[in-house]
Design a protein around this motif. Structure first.
Motif: not given
Lengths: 388, 297, 110
Positions: B240-243, B245-246, B249-250, B263-264, B267, B270
């Motif tokens: 998933t995109k949110a997965d 994304f996070m 970051i790592d 962030f942008e 995003a 993603v």
């Protein structure tokens, strides 16, 4: 009897230092030779002044004429300062929120104070420590409340500057996992073991509230005196940054009516006459900070004898100039600095101080502490997963 | 104790993707200088009148150990971020020094600890920690004709949302050296370096094609989190995109520092392409799966 | 009175994004990621928390308004459950530095 000026050899040393010259005369950044930039940047980075150079270069319109690689590094430094400012404000907010229930006054010190009070030293500064002051009787409850609400005590097992901290602060620092600041909780502005003891109540009588409830900063004169104290209690490598902050503070404060009288009054009231003498002498000598003749005359009675003054001049000037050349091994100046200044300040008995210094010198030699050989440089705290 | 300086051991300023780099071996001996020239000699020259972005300068350490080889210090833009190392480990320290400075100080782009490869200007991002096998994987893909953007840093433009190449010598561990050497007969390797934290390693010079294309950015078309696993079935799982994304970051070196720009940019990455988790059992499998994904986009 | 109910009666009425900022948000299939300029931190939120934050992003809201919005959004008719849910979410968002209640921002200059 007039107090002698900084000697010509020391003044030459200041003049030869490119970073100090750039701070004194920012317009010279426009004509700095291409080949001089790498050293200037390296020294600025080492002393925590890279973002300040960016600001000065920008202020004098030099950005367009400096080499592209230098400009990029300055822009990077600016972003680091910006990040740091957000972090400081947020940490202050979290602390105020955590301690709100105690109903006590919290005085911000140093970097956090400069930032929240909108003072010049904050503009391009990096802090990894956050210093707050509360009344002595609240120390325990403040620490306990922070620990209850998620902050943890810093590890004290490494023999490093944490040992030194025991002589500098009442409590070990605390930090909040996921964030980067060490919070130092003070009840006064001099090290607890120093030979100067200030009645903290006198500090509190002069604090200035910020807009935030229960947050305040020291009165301006006290803030300047505190900055002067820090000139001698910070690490060797931070001396130039500290002196420059003091210069900016004095320039900003000096424009206010009655500041100079207040400054000498407060120094007398708090027993910090000698500190006042030094904190006016060195910014004036290095950065041409404006100090009224009357004030200079008034503090001359606090001057040390000629021999001590000559030694202090040498120590301070060497601390802020070539000492930061990035050489592998500490110079003799470093040891001298520690021996004189810190034994002067701290009641650390000579054998303790020697042990501390030897340990530190040994550490520097072996160099086994904390220098990474890998590139896992990520030090950001990361996100908070939120799944209510 | 000090050796004579050897100006001929200075390669000058070289362009490594977005950065101009100088690896100045004038203070150390010829052997190291030759290795550096082998790996970096074909990189395009950068403007020598201007100071480069990064200067790495190995120099003999004044301190000597009672026994054993002389130590070398590595000065990176004027500072000594690392302990001195035996002379034989200088090459890895040069590479580490470059990585250290880039990861720590770059704020104009979003940096990932990731490999990135491309074909026809369309790039695949392969995030992974050190030791996850991304070097071997990206070297193998390069052997198959892919452009190596980087085996170490994927550099995403905050504004243009494109991946900017950063080709560097690929660090390969012992077993992988032989594998890649077989797949890439004309490959140019440094000498093997023993006794490092990763065992025996050697550096592989990026392909001429990768160096030629290093000045042009590529559009990211997929993000694949690769993981080698000798046991178990290979798995390709869409994220998933949110997965993603996070997780990204790592894997980022500077997301935190660059704030809203990070962030942008993230995003945007993603949003714009599919993301997968990929467990593979063999390099061949990985290559064919990645090729298939790329072909379908 | 139960714990949740006590909390409800003591709950502040007005809420806003911390510091009066506007947060940045992206949403994919009900999964939210949020960047908070006040803290510089990034969060992942579920669909309800995300929606709530999105409403607060348009301006300060009362607790009652937020409850009504959530009721409509989730088609709930149990007021106690709604209030408890909204209360928990706000507490969580407050702990994360995303939102703050009336008492926190009264008298602030920023």
């Amino acid at each position: 009897m007039p107090v002698s000026r900084i000697g010509p050899r020391l003044r030459q040393r200041l003049h030869d230092d490119r970073l100090i010259e750039a701070l004194r005369h920012p317009h010279r950044l426009q004509t700095t030779d291409v080949g001089e930039w790498p050293e200037l940047l390296a020294k600025a980075r080492r002393t925590g002044l890279l973002a300040q150079i960016e600001k000065l270069a920008s202020d004098v319109g030099a950005s367009a004429v400096i080499p592209a690689s230098a400009r990029r590094q300055l822009v990077d430094a600016k972003q680091f300062a910006r990040r740091n400012q957000t972090d400081i404000r947020f940490e202050v907010n979290r602390i105020a929120r955590a301690l709100a229930g105690l109903g006590i006054d919290i005085v911000l010190l140093k970097g956090a104070a400069y930032l929240l009070a909108g003072l010049p030293p904050a503009a391009a500064r990096l802090s990894s420590d956050l210093d707050i002051m509360v009344e002595k009787q609240h120390l325990e409850s403040v620490e306990q409340t922070l620990l209850d609400k998620g902050w943890v005590r810093a590890e004290m097992s490494d023999y490093d500057d944490r040992y030194y901290r025991r002589w500098m602060h009442e409590l070990p620092p605390v930090w909040h996992p996921g964030r980067l600041f060490m919070i130092d909780i003070h009840h006064t502005i001099v090290p607890p073991t120093s030979r100067y003891s200030i009645s903290a109540g006198r500090l509190f009588e002069d604090v200035v509230p910020l807009g935030e409830p229960r947050l305040s900063v020291l009165g301006r004169a006290d803030m300047v005196l505190h900055s002067g104290i820090h000139l001698f209690t910070e690490e060797f490598s931070a001396a130039l940054r500290q002196l420059y902050d003091l210069h900016l503070l004095l320039e900003e404060s000096g424009a206010r009516d009655a500041f100079w009288n207040r400054l000498t009054e407060r120094a007398d009231r708090l027993g910090l006459g000698r500190i006042l003498f030094y904190l006016l002498r060195y910014p004036n000598a290095v950065f041409d900070t404006t100090v009224p003749a009357a004030t200079k005359a008034a503090v001359s009675s606090h001057a040390p004898n000629a021999a001590i003054l000559a030694m202090m001049d040498t120590l301070v000037i060497s601390a802020i100039s070539d000492a930061n050349t990035g050489t592998r091994f500490p110079s003799a100046d470093f040891a001298q600095w520690c021996l004189y200044v810190r034994s002067h300040w701290l009641k650390m008995p000579p054998w303790q101080l020697f042990r501390h210094l030897s340990r530190k010198a040994w550490q520097n030699f072996v160099d086994g502490f904390g220098r990474p050989a890998s590139v896992d440089t990520r030090h950001e705290p990361g996100q908070i997963e939120n799944n209510p | 104790m000090a050796s004579a300086r050897r100006p001929e051991n200075d390669l000058g300023n070289r362009r490594v993707g977005l950065f101009s780099v100088s690896i100045d071996c004038t203070d150390v001996d010829d052997a190291l200088a030759r290795q550096v020239a082998l790996l970096y000699g074909d990189y395009p020259l950068a403007d020598t009148t201007a100071p480069p972005d990064i200067v790495v300068r190995p120099q003999w350490c004044r301190r000597r150990l009672p026994f054993g080889s002389r130590l070398v210090d590595h000065r990176v833009n004027g500072d000594f971020p690392f302990n001195p190392v035996p002379a034989g480990h200088s090459l890895p320290m040069i590479e580490i020094g470059l990585n250290w400075f880039i990861a720590r100080y770059c704020t104009t782009h979003l940096l990932f600890h990731a490999a990135a490869v491309a074909r026809d200007g369309k790039a695949i991002l392969l995030p992974g920690a050190s030791g996850a096998g991304k070097s071997t994987l990206s070297a193998s893909l390069m052997a198959e004709g892919w452009q190596l953007l980087s085996d170490e840093f994927a550099i995403l433009g905050s504004e243009d949302r494109r991946l900017h190449p950063h080709p560097r010598p690929v660090s390969l561990k012992e077993e992988s050296i032989d594998v890649v050497a077989r797949a890439l007969p004309n490959a140019c390797f440094s000498n093997r370096i023993t006794g490092t934290a990763k065992g025996t390693i050697a550096y592989l010079k990026p392909s001429p094609d990768s160096l030629d294309k290093a000045h042009r950015s590529a559009v990211p078309v997929a993000v694949i989190f690769p993981r080698f696993s000798a046991q178990g079935a290979p798995v390709l799982k869409p994220l998933t995109k949110a997965d993603s994304f996070m997780r990204l970051i790592d894997h980022s070196a500077n997301y935190f520092t660059i704030m809203e720009a990070g962030f942008e940019a993230l995003a945007g990455l993603v949003d714009s392409c599919p993301h997968y988790d990929f467990v593979y059992r063999s390099l061949d499998q990985a290559i064919s799966e990645i090729t298939a994904i790329h072909a379908g986009l | 009175m139960g714990n949740d109910e006590t909390k409800f009666f003591n709950r502040p009425d007005h809420w806003r994004i911390c510091g009066g900022f506007v947060v940045r948000m992206h949403c994919w299939d009900g999964d939210y990621v949020v960047y908070n300029p006040f803290s510089g931190q990034t969060h992942r939120l579920d669909i309800v928390s995300g929606r709530l934050l999105q409403w607060l992003n348009t301006g300060p809201k009362t607790f009652g308004t937020l409850c009504r919005d959530v009721e409509t959004f989730l088609e709930l008719d149990d007021q106690t459950l709604t209030k408890a849910t909204v209360g928990r979410i706000l507490e969580s968002l407050s702990d994360a530095g995303l939102v703050e209640a009336q008492g926190d921002f009264d008298g602030r200059t920023s």
